[in-house]
Every structure is written in structure tokens, then in C-alpha cells.
Design a protein around this motif. Structure first.
Motif, mmCIF file in Angstrom:
data_model
loop_
_atom_site.group_PDB
_atom_site.id
_atom_site.type_symbol
_atom_site.label_atom_id
_atom_site.label_comp_id
_atom_site.label_asym_id
_atom_site.label_seq_id
_atom_site.Cartn_x
_atom_site.Cartn_y
_atom_site.Cartn_z
ATOM 1 N N THR A 776 -47.478 -45.747 86.872
ATOM 2 C CA THR A 776 -48.021 -45.765 85.510
ATOM 3 C C THR A 776 -49.346 -45.026 85.494
ATOM 4 N N LEU A 777 -49.659 -44.464 84.347
ATOM 5 C CA LEU A 777 -50.926 -43.759 84.202
ATOM 6 C C LEU A 777 -51.910 -44.731 83.547
ATOM 7 N N SER A 778 -52.522 -45.584 84.340
ATOM 8 C CA SER A 778 -53.512 -46.523 83.812
ATOM 9 C C SER A 778 -54.876 -45.902 83.999
ATOM 10 N N PHE A 779 -55.610 -45.782 82.898
ATOM 11 C CA PHE A 779 -56.865 -45.031 82.883
ATOM 12 C C PHE A 779 -58.051 -45.979 82.751
ATOM 13 N N ALA A 780 -59.126 -45.684 83.486
ATOM 14 C CA ALA A 780 -60.393 -46.403 83.327
ATOM 15 C C ALA A 780 -61.514 -45.385 83.367
ATOM 16 N N GLY A 781 -62.337 -45.359 82.329
ATOM 17 C CA GLY A 781 -63.433 -44.408 82.250
ATOM 18 C C GLY A 781 -64.775 -45.106 82.228
ATOM 19 N N PHE A 782 -65.766 -44.487 82.840
ATOM 20 C CA PHE A 782 -67.112 -45.060 82.918
ATOM 21 C C PHE A 782 -68.122 -44.038 82.413
ATOM 22 N N ALA A 783 -69.003 -44.483 81.503
ATOM 23 C CA ALA A 783 -70.059 -43.615 80.969
ATOM 24 C C ALA A 783 -71.300 -44.471 80.730
ATOM 25 N N PRO A 784 -72.214 -44.537 81.672
ATOM 26 C CA PRO A 784 -73.404 -45.384 81.540
ATOM 27 C C PRO A 784 -74.402 -44.830 80.526
ATOM 28 N N THR A 785 -75.350 -45.697 80.174
ATOM 29 C CA THR A 785 -76.503 -45.297 79.371
ATOM 30 C C THR A 785 -77.729 -45.287 80.286
ATOM 31 N N TYR A 786 -78.590 -44.271 80.128
ATOM 32 C CA TYR A 786 -79.773 -44.156 80.975
ATOM 33 C C TYR A 786 -81.042 -44.151 80.131
ATOM 34 N N ALA A 787 -82.152 -44.273 80.828
ATOM 35 C CA ALA A 787 -83.454 -44.159 80.176
ATOM 36 C C ALA A 787 -83.620 -42.752 79.604
ATOM 37 N N THR A 788 -84.620 -42.593 78.764
ATOM 38 C CA THR A 788 -84.806 -41.322 78.045
ATOM 39 C C THR A 788 -84.897 -40.127 78.982
ATOM 40 N N SER A 789 -85.614 -40.295 80.100
ATOM 41 C CA SER A 789 -85.811 -39.166 81.021
ATOM 42 C C SER A 789 -84.516 -38.730 81.696
ATOM 43 N N GLN A 790 -83.531 -39.628 81.746
ATOM 44 C CA GLN A 790 -82.264 -39.307 82.406
ATOM 45 C C GLN A 790 -81.101 -39.241 81.419
ATOM 46 N N LYS A 791 -81.386 -39.331 80.152
ATOM 47 C CA LYS A 791 -80.347 -39.511 79.145
ATOM 48 C C LYS A 791 -79.315 -38.381 79.168
ATOM 49 N N LEU A 792 -78.051 -38.769 79.068
ATOM 50 C CA LEU A 792 -76.948 -37.818 78.934
ATOM 51 C C LEU A 792 -76.445 -37.879 77.493
ATOM 52 N N LEU A 793 -76.229 -36.719 76.893
ATOM 53 C CA LEU A 793 -75.856 -36.668 75.483
ATOM 54 C C LEU A 793 -74.350 -36.755 75.248
ATOM 55 N N PHE A 794 -73.567 -36.353 76.282
ATOM 56 C CA PHE A 794 -72.143 -36.155 75.999
ATOM 57 C C PHE A 794 -71.210 -36.984 76.881
ATOM 58 N N ASN A 795 -71.740 -37.811 77.774
ATOM 59 C CA ASN A 795 -70.838 -38.516 78.689
ATOM 60 C C ASN A 795 -70.017 -39.570 77.978
ATOM 61 N N GLN A 796 -70.610 -40.309 77.031
ATOM 62 C CA GLN A 796 -69.832 -41.334 76.332
ATOM 63 C C GLN A 796 -68.808 -40.739 75.360
ATOM 64 N N PRO A 797 -69.176 -39.722 74.578
ATOM 65 C CA PRO A 797 -68.137 -39.068 73.761
ATOM 66 C C PRO A 797 -66.999 -38.501 74.615
ATOM 67 N N GLU A 798 -67.321 -38.014 75.789
ATOM 68 C CA GLU A 798 -66.298 -37.466 76.689
ATOM 69 C C GLU A 798 -65.273 -38.531 77.065
ATOM 70 N N VAL A 799 -65.753 -39.684 77.482
ATOM 71 C CA VAL A 799 -64.858 -40.757 77.919
ATOM 72 C C VAL A 799 -64.070 -41.321 76.740
ATOM 73 N N GLN A 800 -64.735 -41.464 75.600
ATOM 74 C CA GLN A 800 -64.040 -41.997 74.412
ATOM 75 C C GLN A 800 -62.936 -41.048 73.948
ATOM 76 N N ALA A 801 -63.186 -39.742 74.009
ATOM 77 C CA ALA A 801 -62.169 -38.768 73.593
ATOM 78 C C ALA A 801 -60.958 -38.822 74.508
ATOM 79 N N ILE A 802 -61.200 -38.989 75.822
ATOM 80 C CA ILE A 802 -60.076 -39.084 76.770
ATOM 81 C C ILE A 802 -59.271 -40.338 76.503
ATOM 82 N N GLN A 803 -59.947 -41.455 76.196
ATOM 83 C CA GLN A 803 -59.223 -42.691 75.877
ATOM 84 C C GLN A 803 -58.343 -42.494 74.643
ATOM 85 N N THR A 804 -58.858 -41.753 73.686
ATOM 86 C CA THR A 804 -58.058 -41.470 72.486
ATOM 87 C C THR A 804 -56.795 -40.684 72.855
#
Length: 1016
Positions: A776-804
């Protein structure tokens, strides 16, 4: 301990009162004192026992019972000596010797025992002339005794032979002692058994016979406990460390040395181990400690002799060259040699001076000193086989220098014969195996020179037979490395031996290429392919074999659970120790305690491995087997997958390329000196490190020469490959081959990306063994949140789009923790990690992925060393983070990156980034990638199409390869199964594939007003 001695002395004085106050004869008083001496002797209170025996001797002298008098004096001498009371033992020697000569001049046993005690005392104090004098007298008196020797006398004779450097006789009399003791379990018998085995261990240590060292050590610790020798129980760690040092298990040796007393011998051997491990600062520290401990201390004269010669070697042949220190230590060595009067020491000194002279190009002096050293070993029959092999090796080097190849072969074969005493009539066609050799490192060194002899012969003769002999000798060396890898269970030591074997592989592959060029026999392609495969990711190969071992090895569940439990304990102890080791504020005692816990857990785990080796050999051999896939097996795989395989092996001056398709195979040698490698270095630098990338025109100008060198050779024999399966090596592991340009001018179709799907693998064997087993293709995606100095702008949209696109579960923000990842990592078939990745080039085990912290004490760092010890049987893990395919190159192991850690943990395929990830580009690229996976595309083809779609839709400033070419797929590329969640979402992915291009084009306009996205 001190209070106990004071109490004993006080008790001694009180106990004299009833003896001296009674109206007894002198002999009766002496007998009572003698009995009290025996009592304290049985309590292992040496000083008290010696005091009573001395008092008894003096009362026997008053009664003129000279035999009993002398016997008690000799026993008192022995007890003072074992209690380290040198002054008292010295004083009694001057008392006893005239009594013996006057009253018992014909009592051979008394004379022999007296002189045996004397030479032991003088040996301990470093008075070598007096030691040899008394050892020779003891030997003469023992041999003159008409009756059979007792067990005690046999052992004393053995020791005299040993200190006089007559080892074979010493061994014979030690074995005779053990035979006479038999199964007797009295205190005296156990003591003699302990002493005989300890003497045997010392002799075999000097001879370098590791198998016999292990035999002599069996039961020694238990005997030391039974005979109340706590000091030896500590020194047992030192002896056990020496065994592992001779076996080449440096890490395990070091662990035992750290638990041993800090005496000169311990310092000497820790220096050797650290030097072998390439940790030269630590090696020098222990060298200097050992020299300090032995300075101006006569009792350590023999150990100082060793330390001084070690210092000469360290400061001449090591990286910390210092001619002044070499000269000073050579002068000290010559002074000690005169003081010792030892033929062995002088022979070792001559060898070292000869080796230095050879390195300084003074070949005449080197020859004279080497022959002098060999003469001492040969004619004095010193039995120092390992040291003798060093001298013969030097004579072989000298002969090679003069191009006297027959002479070189003669000396080198003699060297091998010395290391294998049971072998006779040796020739290059009849060489002994590893198990028959006393020292594997020496054996390998001599084999390399012997191989070089036949390579030199070929230069003159041009006879294939000479090259075949050279190759056969090289393969013999590989067999020794294989055996070492099975026997050595510490990973760190195995890695060191893996690095040692790297040059062997390159030379062997070159020999195979030369023979193929001469003979056109394809067996040499097969041989080179096996060697190239074997030279890569050796420890990773073992992790794959473990799964097969569990199935075939018939290991009971209880034993498997025990192994897993012990491994878990070891991982925990290692994690705690490494964490505290990295804390600069940690208390030293706390760190030492953590280190001891880690050492204990490591030792228990290794002991359990040894148990597996003995009780479940099928499982153990499968787990560490060296079997590799053949070219025939690879061709069947290629036929099923319509692929062409390119296996590269990078040597110092050449790259070897083996190309295989379903029907054919070919072998190439690509010159790879500084001029050829420069375009690759510049190309990689422009992608990996240059903040502002080179213009695409300049990049293609570098890509075309690389294509011409690395790829175009195969087109003549394999003109129309459908798919490419590339197994890189060395620096090529950082290269995305799809960027190689087929043309010297710019065109949309110039990249290989436009023509072939490209798949990467660590080895072909890895690829064939690690098949996709997902249902089976069971998927698990991880996209953390970081402090401002390390903030990533697109990691959470990336994981959410793949889940869709494909369903599954995602962990976003504060839910994207290491704890959650550990919970689900063994049960999901597809893992997607969109986060920060941090490589550590100094210590790749400390490279990490940064999750969201779970609590105050959890920093969210999942280190590579933790991943190595996890079980992650995923069909695919996507590391959408920076530098997850980047790390230092280790010989024999490839690139030590985070992606390699996941492969080691059981992942069948890994999508990794070779340099910094552009968050915006990664977001879009991954959506394309998963949409094609949802359409049943193989992973390599899905990634290729995703890149082509990205290029087609990206604005000009995003089309440079730096933004999209960093992601590559390593491992199994078969399509993901579409059962379970994917079946309900497949229709979505089919609809969305058409919309993604539109979305991408829509974003182009929006980006013009946005700041440039932060890099992952």
C-alpha cells in the motif's frame, strides 16, 4: 589498605609475646614463627608473611638449622618482592648468598630457587646485568638436579629461559608446569597455573602470535581472582586490549586500554592505537605520558626502551616530523641498549635506524643495518617472528629499489614464511591463508610489495602471466581484508580497515583492466565489476544482508529479541554519551561515567555477537557475508527494466568505467589527473557553493567536457541506451549526471535529462537485494515550524499539496516532531520530510534533520547516528531539505550523508538533495513528482518529468539547474503500488496534473513582486 597493614604489624608484635616468653628451643621458636608466616601468606598479606619468615630464619640460624634457615630467608625474599618492598628483598640477598655457599654448597634445589628469586628481583628493578647473571645460574642449577623437576621448579626454569630470550624452551617448560599441575585445585597449584599461563601470554605477545595469546588468556582473570591478585584483574584489561590490537580491532582495544592501569605499557599501546586511527594529537599525548612515567625509574627500564623506539618512529614516520626529537631519542635508545645488553633490543634499534636510512635515500647504510638486525634474529634464535618479518620486508624494499626482483621476491617470501611458522616451501603459487599468519598487517604489507615485484616484471617481460600473478596476489590481500571484516565487530575499527583496503581495490581493478586489454577475456570485466562493487558501501551492504540472515539463519525469536534489546541499550548509551561529549559545560566525572556506561553496553553487545558466531554460525556468516551479485544477475535485472548500467570506480589517476546492458558489457579506463578533474571541481563548485550561480552558458561549457570524458566512451558499444542506472564513486557522487551536455553549444535538448531517465544506486547488489515490497502507498509528511531566523516559507504548503494528491497523514508545525517520526517511521511506505538539513563534514554522524522540538529538553535534532540504528523499511523517503546527499567521502564507504543513513536503516529508495534546496522550487517540483507517481510512473521517470515540467513553466530566473537539479533518486525506482489510500485519490491526481501547469504559470506573475524565497 594502609590501616590494614598497620593493624597487621601491630598484631605481629603482640603475637611474638607468647612465643618469646616460653622456654622453648631456638628451632621450636623458629617453627612457630614459620607457622605464623604461612598463616599470613594464606591471607595474602605479603609484608606480614615476609616478616615472620625472616624472623623464623634468624631463629633457625641460632639453632644452626641451616637448611630451614635458608629456606625461610628465600621465602621472605620472595614475599618482600611480591609486596614491592625492594629494599628488604635486596638486603636479604646479601645475607643468603654467603650462607648458601658456606653451608649448602651442594644443595642444587636451594641454589636454583635462590638465584631464581634473585633474577626476578633484579629484573623488576631494571638491573639487567645482575638479572642475567642470576638467571643463568638458576638455569644451570635447575638443569643439574638429577630428579624430575616439580611444577614450581619447572616454572622457575621457564622464566629464566624467557628473560634470557630463549623462548621455545620457555614455552616448553611452561606447558610442562601446566601438565604437572593438572587438575589440582589447591592454592599453590592455582598460583602456578596462573603464573605459567601469564608467562605464556607474555611470550606469545612478544612473538605476536595472537591466537596463542587468546588461548593463554582463557581463565586467567578467574585464576587471578581465586589467587587474590586484584592488580592483575586490572591489568587483564590491558592484556585483552593487546589481543584486540593485534587483531586490528582498534576501537575495541582502545576501550580495554582505557580501563587498564595508567602504566607505561598502557600509554605505549594507546599511542599505537591512536596513531593507527589517525588521531595523532592523542597519540603524542600518550607517548609523552609514557616517556614521563619511565624517566629515571630503573624498574621501568624495559618499558622505557620500548617507548623511546616508539618516539623515534612517531617523530620520523608520523605527520609530526621532528628531526631534533628523532636524534635525541636515537641517542637515548643507544644508551638504553648498552644498559640492557639485550640482543632483541639492539636488533630492533638496528632495524629502525635502517628504515630511517632507507627513507633518507641512504640505501647502503640501510642495507648494512638491516643485515645486521637480521643476523641477530637468525643466529641468536630470538623467536621474534613479527619483528623479524619487518626486517625481511625492509630487505625486500631495498632489493626493489635496486630493481633486483628475484632478490626482492626471496626476501619477501621469507618474510611471509616467518609470519607463518607452520608453512613450508612457500612460493607465490602456495601462500598461506590469513588464519595461519601471526600478524595480518605485516602480511598485507609484504603481499603488496610482492605484487609490486610482479608488476615490475611485467614492465620488462610484457607477459600476461606476470600480471596474472600480480592480480592473484592482490586478490589474496582482499581475502585477508574480508576475514578481518568478519572477525572485527567494532564498526569504527571496521571502517578503518575498509579505508586501508581502498588502494587495494584500485590496484586490483587496474590489473584486471590491463589483462582485459591484453587478452580481451571478459572474465576480467566480471572480476573488475565484483571489485568495484565490493569497494563501495561495505557496511551498508551488511545491513541489507542482515534481513536475509534473519530469514535463512534459523535464529530463534528469543535470541533475535535479545540482540535487538542489547542493540537498543547500546544505541541509548551511545546517544547519551555523544550528547554529553558535545556539551562543553559537562562535568568531567559525569562524562567519564557516561563513557563507562557506553563502553559496558558496547562490550556486552560484542560478547553477544561472539555468542552468535559460535552458536548460530549460519546467521552470523550470512549477516557478514561478502557475496555480491554477478554480471549475469545484473543483466537479467537490466533486461526487465530496459536499463543500461554505468559503474564507476575512481582511483588517484584514473576513473574506471564498466558498462553493462542486457546483452553486452564493456570496460574503459578514463585518464583522470588534475587537468581532467578540474572541470568537475568547477562544475560542482558552481552548483554546491557559489552563492551566485554561473551563467547557464558557462555551466554548459563545463558540462560538455565532462560528458565527453565520463559518458561518450560507452556510445560506441552501447549506442542507444533507454534508461541509465548510474553507480558513482568518490566525487562523482555529488554530480547530477542529467546536467551533462551532449553538445558544446546551448540548446534546450543539450542536457542528458532531455534524453534519459537516470537512476542512481550505491551498488548494483544493493539495488538487486533491496526490492520494493510495499503493498500500500501509505504516506506521512513532516513540515516543522521554525523561529523567524530559520523560517521556511514553502515546506508546509509542499506537504499539504502532496497530501491532497495521494492522501495519507501530515504532521505540520509543532506536530512535526522527532517523536512522531519515530512512531510512524516503520509503518509508512512513503515518508516525506520537508525541513532543514544540516551536514557535518567533520563528523558526519552528527549531521541532522531539524524537526520541531517536542519539549524543553528535546531540540528536535535527528542525527545521522540515530538514523543508522533505526528500522525504516519504507519504499521511499523524500528528503526535501538542504544537503541531504552531501557529506565527506570515506574510502570504501562513499559519501557519508544523511541519505546514506536512511539507506542503511532499510529505505529502498531515497530522493535526496545534493546542495541547498530552493524552497519555492522544491514545492513545485515535488508536486509534479508525486502527480507522476500517482500515474504509476517509475520514480526516476517521475522525477525526470517533474524537472522537465518545472523548466517549462518556470520563469527565466528559475530555470538555472541550481534551482531544480539538486534532487536525485537513489535506489529502487519501481512504481509505487496504488492500493489503499491512493485508489481513492488517483482521480484527483489525474485532474490536478493538468491544473498544476496552469498554477505554475499563474505564480510567475505573482513572484515578480515578492522577495526572493529563503533557501531551505
Amino acid at each position: 589498605m594502609k590501616s590494614q597493614s598497620v593493624f597487621s604489624a601491630f598484631y605481629c608484635l603482640l603475637s611474638l609475646v607468647p612465643i618469646l616468653s616460653s622456654a622453648q628451643s631456638s628451632v621450636d621458636i623458629a617453627a612457630g614463627l614459620h607457622e605464623r608466616g604461612i598463616y599470613f601468606d594464606q591471607q595474602f598479606e605479603r609484608d606480614s608473611a615476609a616478616y615472620y619468615f625472616q624472623q623464623a630464619a634468624e631463629w633457625y640460624a641460632k639453632g644452626e638449622d641451616w637448611e630451614s634457615c635458608i629456606h625461610n630467608y628465600v621465602v621472605a625474599m620472595a614475599r618482600y618482592h611480591s609486596g614491592r618492598n625492594a629494599e628488604s628483598s635486596y638486603a636479604l640477598i646479601s645475607v643468603v648468598e654467603p650462607l648458601l655457599n658456606t653451608h649448602l654448597p651442594n644443595d642444587l634445589e636451594k641454589l636454583a630457587n635462590f638465584h631464581a628469586i634473585c633474577f626476578t628481583i633484579y629484573l623488576t628493578q631494571g638491573e639487567m646485568d645482575k638479572m642475567k647473571h642470576h638467571a643463568r645460574l638458576a638455569q644451570d642449577y635447575f638443569l643439574a638436579i638429577p630428579s624430575d623437576l616439580s611444577a614450581s621448579q619447572s616454572h622457575q626454569l621457564a622464566i629464566s629461559y624467557r628473560v634470557l630470550e630463549e623462548y621455545e624452551e620457555a614455552i616448553r617448560h611452561c606447558l610442562k608446569t601446566l601438565e604437572l599441575v593438572g587438575s589440582d585445585s589447591t592454592s599453590t597449584a592455582l598460583t602456578l597455573q596462573f603464573l605459567a599461563k601469564q608467562t605464556l601470554y607474555s611470550i606469545y605477545l612478544e612473538k605476536g602470535n595472537v591466537r596463542m595469546m587468546e588461548w593463554a588468556m582463557e581463565g586467567l582473570k578467574e585464576l587471578a581472582i581465586l589467587t587474590n591478585r586484584p592488580q592483575f584483574v586490572e591489568e587483564w584489561e590491558l592484556d585483552l586490549g593487546l589481543v584486540h590490537q593485534y587483531k586490528g580491532d582498534w576501537q575495541r582495544a582502545l576501550e580495554h586500554f582505557r580501563l587498564a592501569p595508567k602504566i607505561p605499557t598502557t600509554c605505549s599501546n594507546m599511542c599505537r592505537v591512536f596513531q593507527k586511527m589517525g588521531q595523532y594529537d592523542s597519540a603524542e599525548l600518550y607517548l609523552l605520558q609514557g616517556l614521563t612515567l619511565t624517566k629515571d625509574k630503573p624498574r621501568y627500564i624495559d618499558q622505557r626502551a620500548v617507548m623511546v623506539l616508539q618516539a623515534v618512529n612517531f617523530y620520523f614516520f608520523g605527520p609530526k616530523k621532528d628531526e631534533n626529537k628523532v636524534s635525541a631519542n636515537l641517542r637515548e635508545a643507544k644508551r638504553i641498549s648498552q644498559q640492557l645488553g639485550s640482543a632483541i633490543y639492539q636488533a630492533n634499534l638496528d632495524y629502525i635506524e635502517g628504515n630511517i636510512a632507507f627513507e633518507q635515500k641512504n640505501v647502503g647504510k640501510a642495507t648494512t643495518l638491516a643485515q645486521k638486525s637480521l643476523g641477530a634474529y637468525t643466529f641468536l634464535h630470538l623467536g621474534e617472528e613479527v619483528h623479524q618479518s619487518f626486517v625481511l620486508d625492509l630487505l625486500g624494499k631495498i632489493a626493489l629499489h635496486h630493481q633486483r626482483l628475484d632478490s626482492a621476491e626471496y626476501w619477501l617470501l621469507r618474510g611471509i614464511s616467518t609470519l607463518t611458522p607452520n608453512s613450508q616451501n612457500l612460493s607465490v603459487d602456495r601462500l598461506p591463508g590469513f588464519s595461519e599468519s601471526l600478524a595480518p598487517g605485516n602480511y598485507l604489507g609484504i603481499l603488496m610489495k610482492l605484487r609490486h615485484v610482479y608488476q615490475k616484471r611485467f614492465e620488462t617481460s610484457q607477459l600476461p602471466q606476470d600480471l596474472k600473478t600480480a592480480l592473484r596476489l592482490s586478490l589474496k590481500g582482499h581475502a585477508i581484508f574480508d576475514t578481518l571484516q568478519i572477525q572485527i565487530k567494532r564498526t569504527a575499527s571496521r571502517e578503518l580497515w575498509t579505508e586501508e583496503s581502498a588502494d587495494y581495490f584500485s590496484t586490483s581493478i587496474d590489473l584486471a583492466y590491463q589483462l582485459y586489454s591484453l587478452t580481451k577475456e571478459t572474465q576480467y570485466i566480471d572480476m573488475a565489476f565484483q571489485l568495484a562493487e565490493k569497494s563501495k558501501n561495505q557496511l551498508l551492504r551488511e545491513s541489507i544482508q542482515q534481513e536475509q540472515a534473519l530469514v535463512v539463519g534459523n535464529l530463534p525469536d528469543s535470541i533475535r529479541q535479545k540482540e535487538a534489546s542489547l542493540l537498543s541499550d547500546l544505541i541509548y548509551a551511545r546517544e547519551i554519551y555523544l550528547t554529553k561529549q558535545g556539551d562543553k559545560q559537562i562535568d568531567e566525572q559525569d562524562l567519564a561515567y557516561s563513557s563507562s556506561l557506553h563502553t559496558q553496553a558496547n562490550e556486552v553487545y560484542v560478547q553477544f555477537q561472539e555468542y552468535l558466531d559460535q552458536q548460530y554460525p549460519a546467521y552470523f556468516s550470512l549477516k557478514y557475508q561478502n557475496k555480491l551479485s554477478s554480471i549475469t544477475e545484473v543483466q537479467r535485472f537490466l533486461q526487465q527494466n530496459s536499463s543500461t548500467l554505468l559503474e564507476y570506480h575512481q582511483a588517484k589517476e584514473a576513473i574506471y568505467l564498466i558498462c553493462i546492458d542486457a546483452k553486452d558489457k564493456s570496460f574503459y579506463k578514463i585518464p583522470w589527473g588534475a587537468d581532467q578533474s578540474r572541470p568537475l571541481s568547477e562544475f560542482l563548485h558552481s552548483l554546491h557553493f557559489t552563492p551566485k550561480s554561473l551563467a547557464e552558458k558557462e555551466l554548459v561549457s563545463l558540462a560538455y567536457p565532462l560528458y565527453s570524458s565520463l559518458f561518450s566512451p560507452i556510445l560506441s558499444q552501447h549506442p542507444h541506451p533507454t534508461k541509465l542506472l548510474i553507480i558513482p564513486d568518490g566525487q562523482l557522487g555529488f554530480l547530477p549526471f542529467e546536467l551533462l551536455s551532449r553538445e558544446p553549444v546551448i540548446s534546450p535538448s543539450s542536457y542528458l535529462l532531455s534524453h534519459y531517465p537516470i537512476q542512481y544506486a550505491t551498488t548494483a547488489h544493493h539495488l538487486l537485494q533491496a526490492k520494493n515490497k510495499s503493498s500500500t502507498l501509505s504516506f506521512a509528511g513532516f513540515a516543522p515550524t521554525y523561529a523567524t531566523s530559520q523560517k521556511l516559507l514553502f515546506n508546509q504548503p509542499e506537504v499539504q499539496a502532496i497530501q491532497t494528491l495521494i492522501g495519507g497523514k501530515v504532521y505540520l508545525g509543532q506536530a512535526a516532531t522527532e517523536h512522531h517520526f519515530r512512531q510512524i517511521s516503520s509503518s509508512n511506505k512513503v515518508l516525506h520530510l520537508a525541513m532543514h538539513g544540516y551536514p557535518n563534514e567533520t563528523d558526519p554522524f552528527y549531521s541532522y534533520l531539524l524537526f520541531s522540538p517536542d519539549h524543553a529538553e528535546d531540540d528536535g535534532k535527528l542525527h545521522a547516528y540515530e538514523i543508522y540504528n533505526m528500522d525504516i523499511p519504507a519504499s521511499m523517503v523524500v528528503l526535501s531539505a538542504c544537503h541531504t546527499g552531501y557529506g565527506p567521502i570515506a574510502k570504501g564507504e562513499g559519501i557519508r550523508s544523511l541519505s546514506r543513513a536512511f539507506a542503511y536503516a532499510g529505505c529502498h529508495s531515497v530522493v535526496m538533495s545534493l546542495w541547498e534546496a530552493d524552497g519555492r522550487a522544491a514545492n513545485e517540483l515535488m508536486q509534479y513528482f508525486y502527480s507522476y507517481l500517482g500515474q504509476n510512473y517509475p520514480k526516476d521517470e517521475a522525477l525526470r518529468q517533474a524537472k522537465l515540467d518545472f523548466i517549462a513553466s518556470a520563469p527565466p530566473d528559475q530555470q538555472h539547474p541550481r534551482h531544480w537539479a539538486n534532487f536525485v533518486v537513489m535506489g529502487d525506482v519501481s512504481p509505487l503500488e496504488k492500493d489503499g489510500p491512493v485508489s481513492t485519490c488517483l482521480w484527483i491526481s489525474i485532474l490536478l496534473i493538468g491544473l498544476i501547469g496552469f498554477i505554475g504559470l499563474r505564480k510567475i506573475a505573482l513572484r515578480k513582486d515578492e522577495p526572493f524565497a529563503k533557501l531551505n
